[in-house]
Enzyme design. Structure first.
Site, PDB file in Angstrom:
ATOM      1  CB  SER A 326      -3.994  28.240 -32.117  1.00  0.00           C
ATOM      2  OG  SER A 326      -4.986  28.212 -33.109  1.00  0.00           O
ATOM      3  CG  ASP A 365      -8.227  22.663 -38.884  1.00  0.00           C
ATOM      4  OD1 ASP A 365      -7.537  23.686 -38.726  1.00  0.00           O
ATOM      5  OD2 ASP A 365      -7.971  21.576 -38.348  1.00  0.00           O
ATOM      6  CG  HIS A 369      -4.037  19.729 -39.858  1.00  0.00           C
ATOM      7  ND1 HIS A 369      -5.104  20.589 -39.738  1.00  0.00           N
ATOM      8  CD2 HIS A 369      -2.930  20.490 -39.676  1.00  0.00           C
ATOM      9  CE1 HIS A 369      -4.679  21.807 -39.482  1.00  0.00           C
ATOM     10  NE2 HIS A 369      -3.356  21.779 -39.447  1.00  0.00           N
ATOM     11  CB  CYS A 382      -4.799  19.880 -36.108  1.00  0.00           C
ATOM     12  SG  CYS A 382      -6.354  19.031 -36.430  1.00  0.00           S
TER      13      CYS A 382
END
Lengths: 636, 371
Positions: A326, A365, A369, A382
């Site tokens: 990420s 995920d 979220h 996210c």
């Protein structure tokens, strides 16, 4: 041609040629007489002089090794020095029976079969009057014992010299590198003339990259020796030119701190000054003691280092290639804004997984979220937002934008052996795998998984570029001064002006990134600040602890793919299959003075293990080098 | 010579039928024999080295024999094409040649690797002889300038590789063509003066390291670890030989490993140490005989092309001798030029013998072409 031929006077031409040929013949005769005259001079008039040199005495030309330059950190603390040491050498033409001599020596000095083996190998190609080393770093006691019995060992010398020493041991070893004994491969590569007297050469790291600067030029001594090779007198001597000392941008304190913070974990930390790319700390754990390598490492010690599963010899900071996870989300977000694929406040609903239209496969995920906008998607990491954004952008576009930040290509740091990493695109896959690109692959590459691989150094450089709002820097370890040549990859042709080389070595490998909407930088940097400061930021724990405004991004690099429908259970998975933890950050967010990339192998999530390392490093640096009060900093 | 032909022994008759010039062959074989004797000593009494050198000599003599069969008329027709092909290969070398020792000199053709600069040692004098021999001599100023350009292009290409020794030999081969064609003394002086005047300008334009290199080149003793080491040791070897030498296989200097490259470029030092001043003078005399014979052949040649080609090839051969021996005895800077027919090595051996083949062809085809 026929026309001009009629005008030719062949008799005259033949005569002309004959005269010229005679002139040439006479010239040749004169030159031969000159040669004969010189021979007469050498062999009759000066015969006695040369006969003396040849028969009773010989002129021997000895090279004198230059002293290797020292290496300092940014505050002048010594990282590599030269200490006096004694070496036991044998001179081939004076040792009558090598085996007998070795046997008798055993009672005075310790040496093992590896020493003997190395001696015998060097013995073959040694010049008869040049000493061949048997043992290095004799103890004082050994020197004393040998000196007393010197007369019993013709051809055995104790030679005083300097040996490279790294006072801080393993600290910074992956940046510093080490010197080792010259070997066959080195002799192929180096100018034999400059290395006639040198026994050690930079093998890795800074010691290798700045070999030319550190080495210096050898001196020359002409000595007269008798038939046994004993030196009768020194005729003349030309002192060697010592190598230059060099200063690094590295901060010893920060380097040690970084290594301590990683503790027992395997991993890497790179800290840069984003303003100019100066590397403040470059750690790769575990490390090793470079002093072991200086005079030839023992076979077993080396095998242990080489075969250790945690690979201490491997420089993770510049050679380790990991999925960025990420940590690339801020860049993907910028790409989305730039391409107008996303508005800043456009919200999506995250159910905790993503599906492609008409397919059943779920891209998970790490949690559901709910409603998130682009800023939330960065700060809360996210995945669904970025799965979707990646599909909008397409892999080719995304790969091109990531490369603008230097990912997937060498940063050009002044260290040897940097790796490329990989930012894949459909073209790459076709060429290298012979397969088409699947849209499902685009999805996972949106969160830095799949084929994508970067080095920790690339992550630090890309982070510095975000901190600089698009202006790239080239990471470097050399602080000041004009090095003659830098060796990182290709050999330079001709020596150049030192400043020019430094200037080129400072030239970033990528172009600046200019966004259409300049404020997109603020948007993304603010979102990165929210990672540490926001209520739901993934690294809010470090935001509370730090007095500084840190802009950061967590990341998790998957080592092990979990089968569809299975749950990820860290405890149940063996440690070496656990995810790598990543964290990139810079601070202060408004006027950045330090950019950091942290990688902890198998560390689980970025927030838990990697982020605290970055935070403590940043806090320490900013505490020791406090930025001027707000608004006074020029940022550059 | 006519008489010799009529009354000659069977061997001489055979040689003449093969278009070989017996005096030239005798001189070449005498030098090569001396070379073998020295090589045996310089190579540490290794017969392997001798056999390899013998094979090269055999190949060279065969090439010589083949070259001697080609009528000069054909050589003349081929000259521009050979020259053009040579230039093409030189460009190819610079673009795609094999690297070796920091220079691009070879082309890998799969089966063999070719060093085009070597062939230019013959192609350039051929081209110069073709161009100048075409019209009335001495050449006009314009023709001299064109010839100069014809020489400088390959010289520059070879110097670029970089191979200064070979470019020097090519340049002198071309320059000898011009000289023998009757280049006016005044022009020669003019060129020399212009060249001398340009030296300071060139010096000014050079980088520091290039200047250093030139200085080392001019004064090898300032670099006692590199070029100077050879010179110091070879002077000791030659000087200690004295008038009569230390005797075959008795050269202490050269045999005690003090002398580097003693089988190749520095073989004359071994010779000088073991055979002394008288040996050296004898070898120089042999070289002089070969050159004298070749120059005589050139003067007797039928046309300008033959004259100029044979003459410049003979003088180029002589440059090898002077540069090599001059370097070994410390009169000239160290350049990588072998001692012809003596130094261990194949490439120059074949080129040299090919050149002698051409000279022999110019001699032996004479009467056939005469009206």
């Amino acid at each position: 041609m026929a026309g001009s031929d009629r005008l030719r006077d062949y008799e005259h031409e033949a005569g002309l040629y004959r005269r010229r040929a005679v002139a040439a013949g006479v010239g040749a005769l004169v030159l031969v007489l000159v040669l004969a005259g010189r021979l007469f001079h050498l062999q009759y008039l000066s015969h006695e002089h040369y006969a003396t040199l040849s028969d009773d005495n010989r002129v021997r030309i000895e090279a004198i090794a230059p002293t290797r330059g020292l290496i300092h950190d940014r505050d002048g603390r010594i990282l590599a020095e030269n200490l006096p040491s004694f070496t036991l050498e044998l001179v081939p033409e004076r040792v009558e029976d090598l085996d007998a001599t070795l046997e008798r020596l055993r009672s005075f000095v310790d040496f093992d079969s590896a020493d003997v083996e190395r001696l015998r190998r060097a013995w073959q190609r040694a010049r008869p009057f040049e000493g061949v080393p048997l043992r290095f770093r004799l103890s004082r006691e050994e020197v004393a014992r040998l000196s007393v019995n010197r007369h019993r060992f013709p051809g055995v010398d104790i030679v005083a010299g300097l040996t490279r020493h790294y006072p801080w041991g393993r600290t910074g070893v992956h940046a510093l590198g080490y010197v080792g004994r010259l070997d066959e491969a080195d002799l192929q590569r180096l100018d034999p003339r400059s290395y006639r007297a040198t026994s050690h050469v930079g093998k890795n790291g800074i010691e290798y990259a700045y070999e030319e600067v550190l080495h210096g030029d050898p001196g020359v001594r002409r000595v007269e020796v008798n038939v046994e090779g004993r030196v009768l007198r020194v005729l003349d001597e030309q002192a060697p030119v010592p190598g230059e000392d060099i200063q690094l941008t590295l901060d010893l304190g920060l380097q040690r701190f970084a290594e301590r913070l990683l503790g027992p974990e395997d991993g890497a930390v790179v800290a840069l000054d984003p303003r100019d790319g100066a590397v403040l700390a470059l750690a790769s754990q575990p490390g090793f003691d470079p002093n072991l390598f200086v005079n030839g490492i023992g076979r077993d010690t080396y095998a242990a280092l080489r075969d250790s599963p945690s690979r201490p010899l491997f420089n993770r900071a510049i050679r380790g290639q990991y999925p960025p996870g990420s940590t690339i989300k801020p860049i993907i977000a910028l790409n989305g804004l730039e391409r107008k694929s996303r508005d800043r406040d456009e919200e999506i609903h995250c159910r905790g997984y993503y599906t492609l239209e008409g397919r059943s496969r779920r891209y998970r995920d790490w949690k559901a979220h709910g409603e998130v906008d682009l800023s939330d998607a960065i700060s809360q990491s996210c995945d669904v937002m970025f799965y979707d954004l990646a599909m909008d952008l397409g892999m080719t576009e995304m790969a091109g934008f990531l490369r603008k930040f230097g990912l997937g290509q060498p940063t050009g740091i002044d260290l040897p052996g940097e790796r490329d990493g990989l930012i894949p695109d459909p073209e790459w896959k076709r060429r290298n795998r012979g397969e088409p690109w699947y849209s499902g692959e685009t999805v996972i590459h949106g969160i830095g998984q799949g084929y994508m691989q970067v080095t920790p150094l690339q992550l630090a450089t890309a982070t510095a570029q975000i901190a600089n709002r698009g202006r790239p820097v080239r990471p470097h370890l050399l602080a000041e001064a004009g090095p003659a040549e830098v060796r990182t990859d290709t050999k330079e042709e001709a020596p150049q002006n030192g400043d020019a080389v430094v200037a080129r070595a400072r030239e970033p490998v990528v172009e600046p990134v200019d966004l259409k909407v300049e404020t997109d930088w603020d948007f993304v940097i603010d979102a990165m600040v929210d990672v540490t400061e926001g209520e739901r930021g993934t690294a809010r724990a470090i935001g509370w602890k730090s007095p500084h405004t840190i802009a950061g991004k967590t990341g998790t690099a998957q080592v092990f793919s979990i089968a569809q429908g299975e749950e990820y259970d860290a405890e149940a998975i063996a440690k070496q299959l656990r995810d790598h933890a990543l964290f990139v950050a810079f601070a202060p967010a408004k006027a950045p003075r330090i950019a950091v990339a942290v990688l902890v192998e198998n560390g689980g999530s970025g927030s838990a293990t990697a982020a605290p390392v970055a935070q403590q490093l940043i806090d320490r640096w900013l505490e020791e080098h406090p930025p001027p009060a707000d608004g006074e900093d020029d940022g550059g | 010579m006519l008489g010799a032909r009529a009354r000659g022994a069977p061997l001489t008759r055979l040689l003449l039928a093969l278009r070989v010039d017996p005096p030239l062959l005798l001189g070449i074989l005498a030098i090569a024999a001396v070379g073998m004797v020295v090589l045996y000593s310089a190579g540490g009494e290794s017969t392997d080295l001798l056999i390899q050198q013998g094979v090269r000599l055999g190949i060279g003599l065969f090439v010589m024999l083949v070259a001697a069969q080609i009528p000069p008329r054909n050589l003349r027709l081929w000259s521009p094409w050979l020259f053009a092909a040579g230039l093409g290969l030189l460009v190819w070398v610079l673009v795609a040649g094999e690297m070796g020792g920091g220079a691009r000199r070879w082309i890998d053709l799969g089966i063999v690797t070719v060093q085009p600069s070597e062939g230019m040692k013959i192609a350039v004098p051929m081209m110069v002889a073709w161009y100048l021999g075409d019209r009335a001599l001495p050449p006009s100023f314009g023709r001299v300038l064109v010839t100069g350009a014809l020489i400088m292009v390959p010289v520059a290409l070879v110097a670029w590789q970089p191979d200064l020794g070979t470019s020097l030999l090519i340049a002198s081969a071309g320059a000898f063509g011009l000289f023998l064609a009757g280049l006016r003394w005044r022009l020669m002086l003019g060129f020399l003066l212009t060249g001398a005047a340009l030296i300071p300008v060139g010096w000014h334009m050079m980088y520091d390291y290039q200047r250093r290199r030139v200085l080392t080149f001019l004064d090898p003793e300032s670099d006692p670890l590199g070029a100077g080491y050879h010179i110091i040791q070879s002077k000791i070897a030659v000087g200690s030989g004295g008038l009569y030498g230390k005797g075959w296989l008795n050269g202490t200097q050269s045999r005690l490993d003090f002398l580097p490259e003693r089988s190749t470029d520095f073989i004359f030092a071994v010779f000088g140490e073991e055979f002394g001043f008288f040996g050296g003078v004898l070898l120089l005399f042999l070289y002089l005989c070969v050159i004298g014979r070749a120059l005589y052949i050139s003067a007797e040649a039928q046309d300008s092309f033959g004259r100029l080609l044979a003459g410049s090839l003979a003088l180029t051969f002589f440059v090898y001798v002077v540069v090599n021996i001059g370097m070994v005895i410390g009169l000239l800077p160290v350049v990588g030029v072998p001692l012809p027919l003596v130094s261990y090595g194949g490439t120059s051996m074949v080129t040299l013998l090919c050149a002698f083949g051409i000279i022999m062809s110019i001699r032996s085809h004479k009467r056939l072409l005469a009206p």
